[in-house]
Scaffold this motif. Structure first.
Motif, PDB file in Angstrom:
ATOM      1  N   LYS A  20       0.804  -1.071  -0.168  1.00 20.81           N
ATOM      2  CA  LYS A  20      -0.016   0.046   0.111  1.00 20.81           C
ATOM      3  C   LYS A  20       0.967   1.221  -0.051  1.00 20.81           C
ATOM      4  CE  LYS A  20      -3.852   2.193   2.482  1.00 20.81           C
ATOM      5  NZ  LYS A  20      -4.788   2.214   3.377  1.00 20.81           N
ATOM      6  N   ALA A  21       2.001   1.110   0.726  1.00 22.56           N
ATOM      7  CA  ALA A  21       2.743   2.252   0.783  1.00 22.56           C
ATOM      8  C   ALA A  21       3.249   2.879  -0.704  1.00 22.56           C
ATOM      9  CB  ALA A  21       3.810   2.032   1.811  1.00 22.56           C
ATOM     10  N   GLU A  59       0.667   4.542  -2.329  1.00 25.48           N
ATOM     11  CA  GLU A  59       0.484   5.974  -2.014  1.00 25.48           C
ATOM     12  C   GLU A  59       1.743   6.922  -2.205  1.00 25.48           C
ATOM     13  OE1 GLU A  59      -1.888   7.302  -0.398  1.00 25.48           O
ATOM     14  OE2 GLU A  59      -3.014   5.414   0.055  1.00 25.48           O
ATOM     15  N   HIS A  60       2.822   6.546  -2.059  1.00 23.37           N
ATOM     16  CA  HIS A  60       4.044   7.273  -2.115  1.00 23.37           C
ATOM     17  C   HIS A  60       5.052   6.970  -3.403  1.00 23.37           C
ATOM     18  CE1 HIS A  60       2.601   8.728   1.709  1.00 23.37           C
ATOM     19  NE2 HIS A  60       2.643   7.572   1.972  1.00 23.37           N
ATOM     20  N   HIS A  72       9.078   3.302  -1.657  1.00 22.86           N
ATOM     21  CA  HIS A  72       8.433   2.886  -0.599  1.00 22.86           C
ATOM     22  C   HIS A  72       7.868   1.453  -0.748  1.00 22.86           C
ATOM     23  CE1 HIS A  72       8.411   7.254   0.543  1.00 22.86           C
ATOM     24  NE2 HIS A  72       7.917   6.758   1.764  1.00 22.86           N
ATOM     25  N   ARG A 101       8.073  -2.300  -0.345  1.00 21.04           N
ATOM     26  CA  ARG A 101       8.743  -3.121   0.676  1.00 21.04           C
ATOM     27  C   ARG A 101       9.110  -4.361   0.349  1.00 21.04           C
ATOM     28  NH1 ARG A 101       3.467  -3.878   4.709  1.00 21.04           N
ATOM     29  NH2 ARG A 101       5.221  -5.152   5.840  1.00 21.04           N
TER      30      ARG A 101
END
Length: 448
Positions: A322-323, A326-327, A331, A333
Motif C-alpha cells: 500500500k505504501a 501512496e508514495h 516505499h 517493501r
C-alpha cells in the motif's frame, strides 16, 4: 528367504498429475492475451465451444481501426484516363534500409559492372548497416577484382545514413567524422588509435600520448557520443508490442479496489445445437460429444480458478504494498512469494504462476506483478529495505554527485547508511550499480 507368491493389500499415497490439473496449471500461467489466443485455438478443436468478444473489446478494436489513417504517396503517377482507387496510392510509412540504399544507387551514373557490385553490397549490409564480410571475401563471392570491389565499398560508404557500409565500429565512426563539413583531426586520431582506451574513459592516458589536455579528450569523448554506432538500426524498428493489463487497481473513497480486466477476454459459452445432440446420436458420435463437453467444462473451471487465484493474489499484493501506491517506488517493501502464498493459502508455485507475465494497471502506471516481489537488503532504522528502494536511493546519489569527483562504491555504501539508514556492503552497491548500467566512479569522472 520367503519366496511365496500371494495377494496382499497395501495402501499408498501418490500425487497423480491428471490432464485436468495440467490444464489448470497451464491456464493459470497464461497472460490475458495468451489466454485469448488459447481459447480461440480450443474453439477450432472443440465444436461445443463458442466464443463471443466482449463489447468493450469490440469497441476498443473499432476505435483503433477508425483512428488509423492511410498514408498517401505523392510520387505515384495517376493519369486521368486510368482507373484507380484510393488504395492505389497507399504506401508503407517506413522504407527498408536496402530499399533506401538501392534508391540512392539509381541516381548514380555507373557502368553496369560497378553498379552490380554496389547493388550486391547494399543487399549484404546487416540490420545495423555493417558489411559482415571483408572486401576480399566479397570480391571472391562476386568473382571480381579486389580493387573494383574496394571502389564499390568506398561508393557505398558515401551514402546516407552516414557510417553505412563499414566493416567495424571504428570504421563506422571514422566515416562519420570524415564526412563532417569541418574535419576534426584530433577526434579522428583518437578513434583511429585509442578507441578501446576511450571506451574505458582513460582520458589521462590518451591526453599524455597525444600531448593534449584531458579537457580536450573529454570534449572529443562527448562529441563521439553524438555519432551513430548503428546507422542502419532505425530502419529495422520492431513492431510495437502491446501489453494488456490482467488486473486494474483504482483508489476509490480512500481504498484501493482491485478488479480483473476482462475487456480482452472472450465470453465462452457452449454451442446449444451440439449440446442438444448429446445422448441422441449413435454411440460413437455421442461418446465424442460427451468428451468434448467434458473438455469444455474443464476449460471453464480452469479459467474460473485462474481468475479467482489471480484476483486474490493481486489483492494481497496491493494490501502489502500500500505504501508504494501512496508514495511511489521508494516505499516498496521487501516481499516474497511465500508471504503472499501464506496469506492467500496456496502454494508458492501457484503465486509464481499467477504473477508470471501478468500486468497490473495502477494509478502509478503499468507494472508486472513480479515487480512487487523484491528481496530484503541490509537493515535500516525502521523496517528492512527492498532492493528496488536501495536502487532508487543509489541512483539519486549518483545523479547528484560531483562529476569531477564521483563517489566510489564504498562511499555510496556509507552515504546509504548515513542518509537512509540502510546498511549494504560495497559489493552489493557494485552489483546494483551494474544492474542499473551505471559506470564505475573512474568511468563517470569528468574533467570539465
Amino acid at each position: 528367504m520367503n519366496m511365496d507368491f500371494g495377494l496382499y493389500q497395501q495402501q499408498s499415497m501418490k500425487l497423480v498429475m491428471t490432464n485436468e490439473l495440467r490444464q489448470a496449471i497451464t491456464i493459470l500461467q497464461y497472460s490475458a492475451l495468451d489466454l485469448n489466443n488459447y481459447l480461440h485455438e480450443q474453439q477450432l478443436e472443440n465444436p461445443l465451444i463458442e466464443l463471443k468478444d466482449n463489447h468493450k473489446h469490440e469497441e476498443i478494436t473499432r476505435n483503433k481501426e477508425e483512428s488509423a489513417a492511410p498514408v498517401y504517396d505523392s510520387r505515384v503517377r495517376h493519369d486521368q484516363d486510368d482507373e484507380y482507387s484510393a488504395i492505389d496510392h497507399v504506401s508503407d510509412q517506413e522504407e527498408g534500409l536496402q530499399d533506401y540504399l538501392l534508391n540512392q544507387i539509381s541516381y548514380l551514373k555507373l557502368d553496369s559492372r560497378l553498379r552490380r557490385i554496389i547493388t550486391y553490397l547494399a543487399l549484404s549490409v546487416d540490420e545495423n548497416g555493417y558489411l559482415k564480410h571483408t572486401a576480399e571475401e566479397l570480391a571472391g563471392e562476386l568473382d571480381e577484382p579486389i580493387e573494383l570491389t574496394e571502389e564499390a565499398v568506398s561508393v557505398l560508404q558515401g551514402f546516407e545514413p552516414a557510417g553505412i557500409g563499414a566493416f567495424s565500429l571504428k570504421e563506422c565512426l571514422l566515416i562519420q567524422l570524415r564526412q563532417l563539413e569541418t574535419r576534426d583531426l584530433l577526434a579522428e586520431t583518437i578513434v583511429e588509435k585509442h578507441l578501446d582506451t576511450l571506451a574505458k574513459k582513460q582520458f589521462k592516458k590518451i591526453a599524455k600520448e597525444e600531448e593534449v589536455s584531458v579537457q580536450e579528450v573529454q570534449y572529443i569523448a562527448d562529441f563521439i557520443q553524438t555519432l551513430n554506432p548503428k546507422p542502419g538500426a532505425h530502419f529495422f524498428n520492431e513492431p510495437a508490442k502491446y501489453v494488456v493489463p490482467d488486473v486494474t487497481v483504482n483508489k476509490i473513497n480512500g481504498e484501493y479496489i482491485v478488479y480483473l480486466n476482462d475487456d480482452y477476454m472472450p465470453v465462452m459459452t457452449v454451442n446449444k445445437q451440439y449440446e442438444a445432440l448429446i445422448n441422441k446420436e449413435e454411440a460413437e458420435v455421442n461418446e465424442y460429444l460427451k468428451r468434448k463437453y467434458e473438455q469444455f467444462q474443464w476449460i471453464k473451471r480452469s479459467i474460473e480458478q485462474r481468475q479467482e487465484t489471480l484476483l486474490k493474489v493481486s489483492e494481497a499484493i496491493v494490501r502489502y504494498q500500500k505504501a508504494f501506491f501512496e508514495h511511489g517506488p521508494s516505499h516498496l517493501r521487501p516481499l516474497t512469494l511465500k508471504t503472499i502464498a501464506e496469506e492467500v493459502n496456496v502454494h508458492e508455485s501457484t503465486v509464481s504462476r499467477a504473477t508470471t507475465r501478468k500486468y497490473i494497471q495502477t494509478p502509478k502506471g503499468l507494472f508486472e506483478l513480479k515487480y512487487f516481489f523484491t528481496s530484503m537488503v541490509g537493515k535500516d532504522t525502521g523496517e528492512s529495505s527492498s532492493s528496488e528502494r536501495v536502487k532508487i536511493y543509489l541512483k539519486r546519489l549518483v545523479d547528484e554527485e560531483n562529476k569531477q569527483k564521483p563517489l566510489s562504491d564504498q562511499k555510496l555504501a556509507n552515504l546509504l547508511k548515513e542518509q537512509h539508514g540502510i546498511t549494504v556492503s560495497r559489493r552489493t552497491v557494485a552489483k546494483y550499480r551494474e544492474e542499473m548500467h551505471i559506470q564505475s566512479s573512474s568511468q563517470r569522472k569528468r574533467y570539465t
